[in-house]
Design a protein around this motif. Structure first.
Motif, PDB file in Angstrom:
ATOM      1  N   ASP A 373       6.602  80.537  53.929  1.00  0.00           N
ATOM      2  CA  ASP A 373       5.147  80.701  53.926  1.00  0.00           C
ATOM      3  C   ASP A 373       4.767  81.187  52.537  1.00  0.00           C
ATOM      4  O   ASP A 373       5.127  82.296  52.140  1.00  0.00           O
ATOM      5  CB  ASP A 373       4.723  81.720  54.987  1.00  0.00           C
ATOM      6  N   ALA A 374       4.070  80.341  51.794  1.00  0.00           N
ATOM      7  CA  ALA A 374       3.688  80.664  50.420  1.00  0.00           C
ATOM      8  C   ALA A 374       2.178  80.529  50.281  1.00  0.00           C
ATOM      9  O   ALA A 374       1.676  79.450  49.943  1.00  0.00           O
ATOM     10  CB  ALA A 374       4.407  79.752  49.430  1.00  0.00           C
ATOM     11  N   PRO A 375       1.424  81.588  50.549  1.00  0.00           N
ATOM     12  CA  PRO A 375      -0.033  81.519  50.484  1.00  0.00           C
ATOM     13  C   PRO A 375      -0.522  81.089  49.108  1.00  0.00           C
ATOM     14  O   PRO A 375      -0.011  81.531  48.080  1.00  0.00           O
ATOM     15  CB  PRO A 375      -0.466  82.959  50.785  1.00  0.00           C
ATOM     16  N   GLY A 376      -1.499  80.221  49.088  1.00  0.00           N
ATOM     17  CA  GLY A 376      -2.100  79.781  47.827  1.00  0.00           C
ATOM     18  C   GLY A 376      -1.337  78.695  47.118  1.00  0.00           C
ATOM     19  O   GLY A 376      -1.743  78.240  46.051  1.00  0.00           O
ATOM     20  N   VAL A 377      -0.224  78.250  47.699  1.00  0.00           N
ATOM     21  CA  VAL A 377       0.572  77.195  47.087  1.00  0.00           C
ATOM     22  C   VAL A 377       0.575  75.996  48.023  1.00  0.00           C
ATOM     23  O   VAL A 377       0.556  76.132  49.228  1.00  0.00           O
ATOM     24  CB  VAL A 377       2.021  77.674  46.839  1.00  0.00           C
ATOM     25  N   GLY A 378       0.590  74.843  47.464  1.00  0.00           N
ATOM     26  CA  GLY A 378       0.644  73.643  48.291  1.00  0.00           C
ATOM     27  C   GLY A 378      -0.422  72.627  47.953  1.00  0.00           C
ATOM     28  O   GLY A 378      -0.476  71.559  48.552  1.00  0.00           O
ATOM     29  N   HIS A 379      -1.287  72.931  46.963  1.00  0.00           N
ATOM     30  CA  HIS A 379      -2.337  71.974  46.611  1.00  0.00           C
ATOM     31  C   HIS A 379      -1.769  70.698  46.003  1.00  0.00           C
ATOM     32  O   HIS A 379      -2.430  69.668  45.981  1.00  0.00           O
ATOM     33  CB  HIS A 379      -3.323  72.618  45.628  1.00  0.00           C
ATOM     34  N   ASP A 380      -0.521  70.774  45.512  1.00  0.00           N
ATOM     35  CA  ASP A 380       0.085  69.580  44.928  1.00  0.00           C
ATOM     36  C   ASP A 380       1.189  69.007  45.811  1.00  0.00           C
ATOM     37  O   ASP A 380       1.968  68.174  45.368  1.00  0.00           O
ATOM     38  CB  ASP A 380       0.635  69.884  43.532  1.00  0.00           C
ATOM     39  N   GLN A 381       1.240  69.464  47.071  1.00  0.00           N
ATOM     40  CA  GLN A 381       2.267  68.947  47.979  1.00  0.00           C
ATOM     41  C   GLN A 381       1.839  67.595  48.522  1.00  0.00           C
ATOM     42  O   GLN A 381       0.748  67.446  49.074  1.00  0.00           O
ATOM     43  CB  GLN A 381       2.507  69.918  49.138  1.00  0.00           C
ATOM     44  N   GLN A 382       2.711  66.617  48.371  1.00  0.00           N
ATOM     45  CA  GLN A 382       2.406  65.274  48.841  1.00  0.00           C
ATOM     46  C   GLN A 382       3.016  65.069  50.223  1.00  0.00           C
ATOM     47  O   GLN A 382       4.140  65.488  50.494  1.00  0.00           O
ATOM     48  CB  GLN A 382       2.969  64.227  47.875  1.00  0.00           C
ATOM     49  N   THR A 383       2.260  64.480  51.114  1.00  0.00           N
ATOM     50  CA  THR A 383       2.734  64.217  52.475  1.00  0.00           C
ATOM     51  C   THR A 383       2.500  62.752  52.822  1.00  0.00           C
ATOM     52  O   THR A 383       1.690  62.070  52.200  1.00  0.00           O
ATOM     53  CB  THR A 383       2.005  65.104  53.505  1.00  0.00           C
ATOM     54  N   ARG A 384       3.204  62.293  53.842  1.00  0.00           N
ATOM     55  CA  ARG A 384       3.086  60.899  54.256  1.00  0.00           C
ATOM     56  C   ARG A 384       2.672  60.785  55.721  1.00  0.00           C
ATOM     57  O   ARG A 384       1.685  60.116  56.057  1.00  0.00           O
ATOM     58  CB  ARG A 384       4.418  60.190  54.040  1.00  0.00           C
ATOM     59  N   PHE A 385       3.386  61.466  56.606  1.00  0.00           N
ATOM     60  CA  PHE A 385       3.154  61.250  58.025  1.00  0.00           C
ATOM     61  C   PHE A 385       1.875  61.915  58.519  1.00  0.00           C
ATOM     62  O   PHE A 385       1.364  61.560  59.578  1.00  0.00           O
ATOM     63  CB  PHE A 385       4.372  61.714  58.822  1.00  0.00           C
ATOM     64  N   GLY A 386       1.351  62.852  57.715  1.00  0.00           N
ATOM     65  CA  GLY A 386       0.061  63.424  58.084  1.00  0.00           C
ATOM     66  C   GLY A 386      -1.089  62.450  57.908  1.00  0.00           C
ATOM     67  O   GLY A 386      -2.213  62.701  58.378  1.00  0.00           O
ATOM     68  N   THR A 387      -0.832  61.333  57.253  1.00  0.00           N
ATOM     69  CA  THR A 387      -1.880  60.310  57.074  1.00  0.00           C
ATOM     70  C   THR A 387      -1.479  59.003  57.756  1.00  0.00           C
ATOM     71  O   THR A 387      -1.820  57.912  57.303  1.00  0.00           O
ATOM     72  CB  THR A 387      -2.131  60.057  55.579  1.00  0.00           C
TER      73      THR A 387
END
Length: 400
Positions: A373-387
């Motif tokens: 759990d890293a608050p404030g991090v993840g704006h550049d995380q790319q996902t596939r199955f969520g879309t």
């Protein structure tokens, strides 16, 4: 030549007050025997670095006093824990990836004990480290840095002390037993253990042979069990970081001593501890070392995941280039140098975003990440199955 680099013989100790860095290992206790036999005015400072249970340290001090040697305990656990966690933060490793706990302990001893010696009127610093080894050079280097006004007595460079124990560690062991000194459980004629809160190094006549496997027959760990002896049930623990510093391990709270002790006990219980390496030494030779640092081993698993998540590639690349600089500085007793200070300052800046909590699963010699759990991090995380799984979601990427 500064005073700390002078070679002294026992005759030079007349009319001096000697402050002894007194450990429970065989060569250190043999120094106590030697100084007592020479009638040297000495005070024996036993540093509590978290290397032993308090009762064992008390037994060592009592045995020295019973033999007529003034002795006292100095609690250095807070500084040892701080430096121990710095090894993690700065990735200050040496050959084979092992943690520089012995080199770090030498820094703490000289940095913290020399003001005590000075205040007590001591003019000479004495230690029992093996002649020609890494630690003799570390003590000399840090004495030049922190105590240029004190002379350094290294007995195993004194021909007369060497002649007294010409038969080697067997003669030392007999002398120590005759004196009634309390010998550390990891030391005897054929083996030696150097320990602090952050970890322990193991050496022995058996382990010097590179063909000898590390197992229960060749080495008894100081705190840890072998993986086959660890509990069958896995354990999940949480490790929290704030701006790159460990702030909690399984409810320990933020105090560095509690953090490192809790981590050490967890890793030891689950058999996460062993580094078996052939290391390059300060004088250019190589030898085998076996290292036990269960706390740092499990914390490092969590820390690596935090770095992966919280640092961008450019920061991570610079960070990885600075770790070896500090690893060498700790090993070679240059941790107080301008180069080491600059490297630490750079890493401190790089890891400021490193705030997260990592869940670890500990089981029979392994530590693996169960989640972060890293608050404030993840704006550049790319996902596939969520879309929908048929395309990658484009992240919002910006410079950090």
């Amino acid at each position: 030549m500064t005073r700390g680099t002078e070679h002294m013989r026992h005759g030079d100790l007349a009319d001096q007050r000697v402050g002894v860095f007194q450990a429970g290992g065989l060569s250190s206790l043999a120094l106590g025997v030697w100084l007592r036999e020479q009638g040297v005015a000495s005070h024996h400072y036993v540093a509590d670095l978290g290397q032993s249970d308090p009762d064992e340290i008390a037994d060592l001090v009592a045995s020295l006093r019973d033999a007529g040697l003034p002795a006292s305990v100095v609690d250095l656990r807070p500084r040892m824990a701080e430096i121990g966690l710095d090894l993690l933060r700065y990735q200050a490793r040496h050959d084979g990836g092992y943690w520089n706990t012995t080199g770090a302990a030498r820094l703490v001893l000289v940095e913290q004990l020399t003001p005590v010696l000075r205040a007590d009127g001591c003019t000479v610093l004495a230690h029992g480290c093996v002649g020609g080894g890494n630690d003799q050079r570390r003590f000399a280097a840090y004495a030049r840095e922190f105590a240029p006004d004190l002379r350094v007595y290294a007995p195993w460079t004194d021909p007369d002390a060497l002649e007294r124990f010409a038969a080697g560690r067997g003669a030392m062991l007999n002398a120590v037993k005759d004196a009634g000194f309390f010998l550390d459980r990891g030391s005897d004629a054929d083996r030696s253990t150097d320990a602090c809160l952050a970890g322990a190094s193991h050496e022995s006549s058996a382990l010097e042979d590179l063909a000898t496997p590390v197992d229960a027959g060749s080495l008894t760990p100081r705190w840890s069990v072998y993986p086959s002896e660890a509990p069958a049930q896995a354990e999940t623990v949480a490790v929290s970081f704030d701006a790159g510093r460990v702030t909690d391990v399984d409810g320990s709270g933020p105090d560095p001593v509690d953090v490192l002790r809790t981590a050490r006990d967890l890793g030891a219980r689950h058999g996460v501890w062993l580094r078996d390496v052939v290391e390059r030494r300060i004088i250019g030779t190589r030898c085998r070392g076996v290292y036990e640092a269960p706390g740092l081993e499990i914390l490092d698993t969590a820390w690596q995941r935090v770095l992966e998540v919280c640092l961008d590639p450019h920061a991570r690349g610079l960070y990885q280039s600075l770790g070896p600089v500090l690893g060498a500085a700790v090993y070679e007793a240059r941790y107080a140098s301008p180069v080491a200070a600059a490297a630490r300052a750079a890493i401190d800046e790089l890891v400021r975003p490193a705030t997260a909590t990592v869940r670890l699963v500990l089981h029979r010699g392994t530590a693996r990440v169960a989640g972060i759990d890293a608050p404030g991090v993840g704006h550049d995380q790319q996902t596939r199955f969520g879309t929908g799984g048929n395309r990658w979601r484009e992240p919002v990427v910006g410079l950090r």
